[in-house]
Scaffold this active site. Structure first.
Site, mmCIF file in Angstrom:
data_model
loop_
_atom_site.group_PDB
_atom_site.id
_atom_site.type_symbol
_atom_site.label_atom_id
_atom_site.label_comp_id
_atom_site.label_asym_id
_atom_site.label_seq_id
_atom_site.Cartn_x
_atom_site.Cartn_y
_atom_site.Cartn_z
ATOM 1 N N TYR A 80 0.856 -1.187 0.000
ATOM 2 C CA TYR A 80 0.000 0.000 0.000
ATOM 3 C C TYR A 80 0.890 1.234 0.000
ATOM 4 O O TYR A 80 1.806 1.351 0.827
ATOM 5 C CB TYR A 80 -0.909 0.000 1.236
ATOM 6 C CG TYR A 80 -1.875 1.166 1.280
ATOM 7 C CD1 TYR A 80 -2.966 1.224 0.424
ATOM 8 C CD2 TYR A 80 -1.690 2.212 2.177
ATOM 9 C CE1 TYR A 80 -3.859 2.290 0.453
ATOM 10 C CE2 TYR A 80 -2.575 3.283 2.226
ATOM 11 C CZ TYR A 80 -3.652 3.314 1.363
ATOM 12 O OH TYR A 80 -4.531 4.372 1.397
ATOM 13 N N ASP A 116 9.285 2.813 -0.001
ATOM 14 C CA ASP A 116 8.215 3.513 0.712
ATOM 15 C C ASP A 116 8.457 3.286 2.202
ATOM 16 O O ASP A 116 8.118 2.236 2.749
ATOM 17 C CB ASP A 116 6.853 2.976 0.271
ATOM 18 C CG ASP A 116 5.705 3.716 0.948
ATOM 19 O OD1 ASP A 116 5.950 4.354 1.990
ATOM 20 O OD2 ASP A 116 4.574 3.642 0.441
ATOM 21 N N LYS A 137 4.279 10.018 8.517
ATOM 22 C CA LYS A 137 4.076 9.566 9.900
ATOM 23 C C LYS A 137 5.102 10.159 10.884
ATOM 24 O O LYS A 137 4.965 11.294 11.299
ATOM 25 C CB LYS A 137 4.035 8.047 9.941
ATOM 26 C CG LYS A 137 2.913 7.496 9.006
ATOM 27 C CD LYS A 137 2.540 6.086 9.301
ATOM 28 C CE LYS A 137 1.644 5.474 8.234
ATOM 29 N NZ LYS A 137 0.219 5.689 8.404
HETATM 30 N N1 HOZ Z 1 -3.977 3.419 5.680
HETATM 31 C C1 HOZ Z 1 -3.771 3.610 7.073
HETATM 32 C C2 HOZ Z 1 -3.182 2.392 7.691
HETATM 33 N N2 HOZ Z 1 -2.143 1.747 7.010
HETATM 34 C C3 HOZ Z 1 -5.054 3.941 7.791
HETATM 35 C C4 HOZ Z 1 -5.222 5.395 7.880
HETATM 36 C C5 HOZ Z 1 -6.270 5.841 8.903
HETATM 37 O O1 HOZ Z 1 -7.372 5.344 8.917
HETATM 38 O O2 HOZ Z 1 -5.955 6.734 9.659
#
Ligand code: HOZ
Length: 423
Positions: A143, A238, A266
């Protein structure tokens, strides 16, 4: 016990699609409604109903120091008092960029953006602009945010909600995306043999975190490096999740493999909305205004976010990553023993301060094996933990996050909760 959360959710669905601003949070795949959070400190979050939980989501990764770390809070408050956005350069952008370049072996220049998604989308445009090629290789269950080109066989929320393809993404865009199984160099090599002259980049999470946690096998990252070199494609790590988490030098420092470009998010924002992408000077200087590849953002390099990032990295620089990893290792071993006692098969993948519980007999080394996890056990775990004051990701395809604020008592309480949950 969760009445106020339930009330807010009922109102939220009227105004916000699905009641949430990011799909996984809706908790639909674990047959639950979301908690609404009132405040957080250290390793704990507290819901609007006044219930405290040991938090293993940590805002999906940024809070490696724990919530509301005093140094970060102090820096943010001081920054806010100086104004929240200028749309012009500020000194903290230079300080954070210098620190990121010093920390990550492959990064000579870096550009700040406002999210991990923006970082990967921009890195892809840059890779295409630099190489003059269109295609990319990504991995099944990987992802890289919700940019069009990355939404083929994506992990995280896309996998959690079993969304097969994504309406709204033109076929021509996603048609340039080649997908290979994680940890499988043979398929990557086949892609290069077939399309080598058209492949701009390989995008990879150097340790996958969005199909659950799946570390790379020893030959995987070096193999990607040499294939990219052989075919003239860029290797893009990533590190939105792994950057400053696996080690201060990121996964690239930990594994000793040097990518051409790195995407971040992050932790470098200390909980504020930040992303970044960086890499070799020759590639980065293709970006406007030095080069022709356009990329921009009003809130890029935002002064409050920069201050949070600088304060976070300052504390992390002297943090004992090895000690935290050793504590997480022991914690995972104890969880494995509990599953064993209960006669339930489990694989607990872990690395540094992350882990994923896969209720399956099969060793999890790619997305196909991750999907053998028994989702009914995941749901029982999620609900059972929540009823016992422990907050874990509402999904089979995410990594649990441990922070430097988690105490041995937190681990002991989590283990006691696990003992008590009927699986
Ligand atoms: N895609 C995020 C986790 N890998 C989730 C993002 C969220 O819901 O804050």
């Amino acid at each position: 016990m969760e009445n106020k959360s339930a009330g807010l959710f009922a109102e939220a669905v009227t105004y916000i699609p699905g009641g949430v601003n990011s799909p996984v949070r809706a908790c639909a795949s674990v047959d639950s409604a979301p908690l609404f959070i009132a405040h957080a400190r250290g390793s704990k979050i507290t819901s609007v109903d006044g219930v405290e939980y040991i938090d293993y989501v940590e805002s999906w990764g940024p809070m490696l120091l724990g919530h509301a770390h005093p140094e970060v809070t102090k820096a943010v408050v001081a920054a806010v008092e100086r104004g929240t956005s200028y749309g012009a350069p500020c000194e903290d952008e230079v300080i954070l960029a210098r620190e990121v370049c010093a920390a990550l072996p492959s990064v000579e220049m870096v550009r700040m953006v406002s999210s991990g998604t923006e970082a990967t989308m921009s890195a892809l445009r840059l890779a295409r602009g630099f190489t003059g090629r269109k295609k990319l290789i990504k991995f099944d269950g990987g992802y890289h945010g919700h940019g069009d080109a990355f939404l083929a066989s994506a992990g995280s929320g896309v996998a959690t909600l079993s969304i097969p393809g994504t309406p709204g993404v033109p076929e021509a865009v996603v048609g340039e995306t080649l997908v290979a199984p994680y940890n499988n160099l043979r398929v990557v090599e086949d892609c290069f043999k077939k399309h080598g002259a058209d492949i701009a980049a390989v995008f990879v999470e150097p340790c996958a975190g969005n199909m659950g946690l799946v570390p790379p096998e020893p030959e995987f990252l070096p193999g990607l490096r040499s294939l990219c070199d052989r075919y003239g494609a860029l290797l893009v790590f990533d590190e939105v999740i792994t950057g400053f988490r696996i080690a201060y030098a990121g996964a690239q420092g930990y594994y000793g493999v040097t990518p051409d470009l790195t995407t971040l998010g992050k932790i470098i924002g200390g909980g504020m909305p930040v992303g970044a992408f960086g890499g070799r000077r020759a590639v980065m200087e293709k970006l406007a205004p030095c080069g022709p590849v356009y990329q921009a953002g009003t809130l890029s390099g935002n002064p409050v976010a920069m201050a949070a990032g600088i304060a976070t990295l300052k504390v992390l620089k002297s943090a004992d990553y090895a000690a935290l990893a050793a504590r997480v290792e022991r914690f995972c071993q104890s969880m494995e023993s509990i599953f064993q006692k209960k006669g339930r098969p489990v694989q607990i993948n872990r690395l540094a301060s992350m882990f994923t519980i896969f209720p399956t007999r099969e060793k999890v080394r790619d997305f196909a094996s991750a999907k053998t996890a028994d989702t009914s056990v995941i749901t029982r775990l999620f609900k059972g933990f929540r009823e016992r004051g422990v907050y874990v990701a509402p999904s089979a395809f995410e990594a649990a996050m441990v922070s430097f604020a988690h105490t041995d008592e937190d681990f002991a309480r989590t283990l006691a909760a696990l003992e008590d949950i009927p699986l």
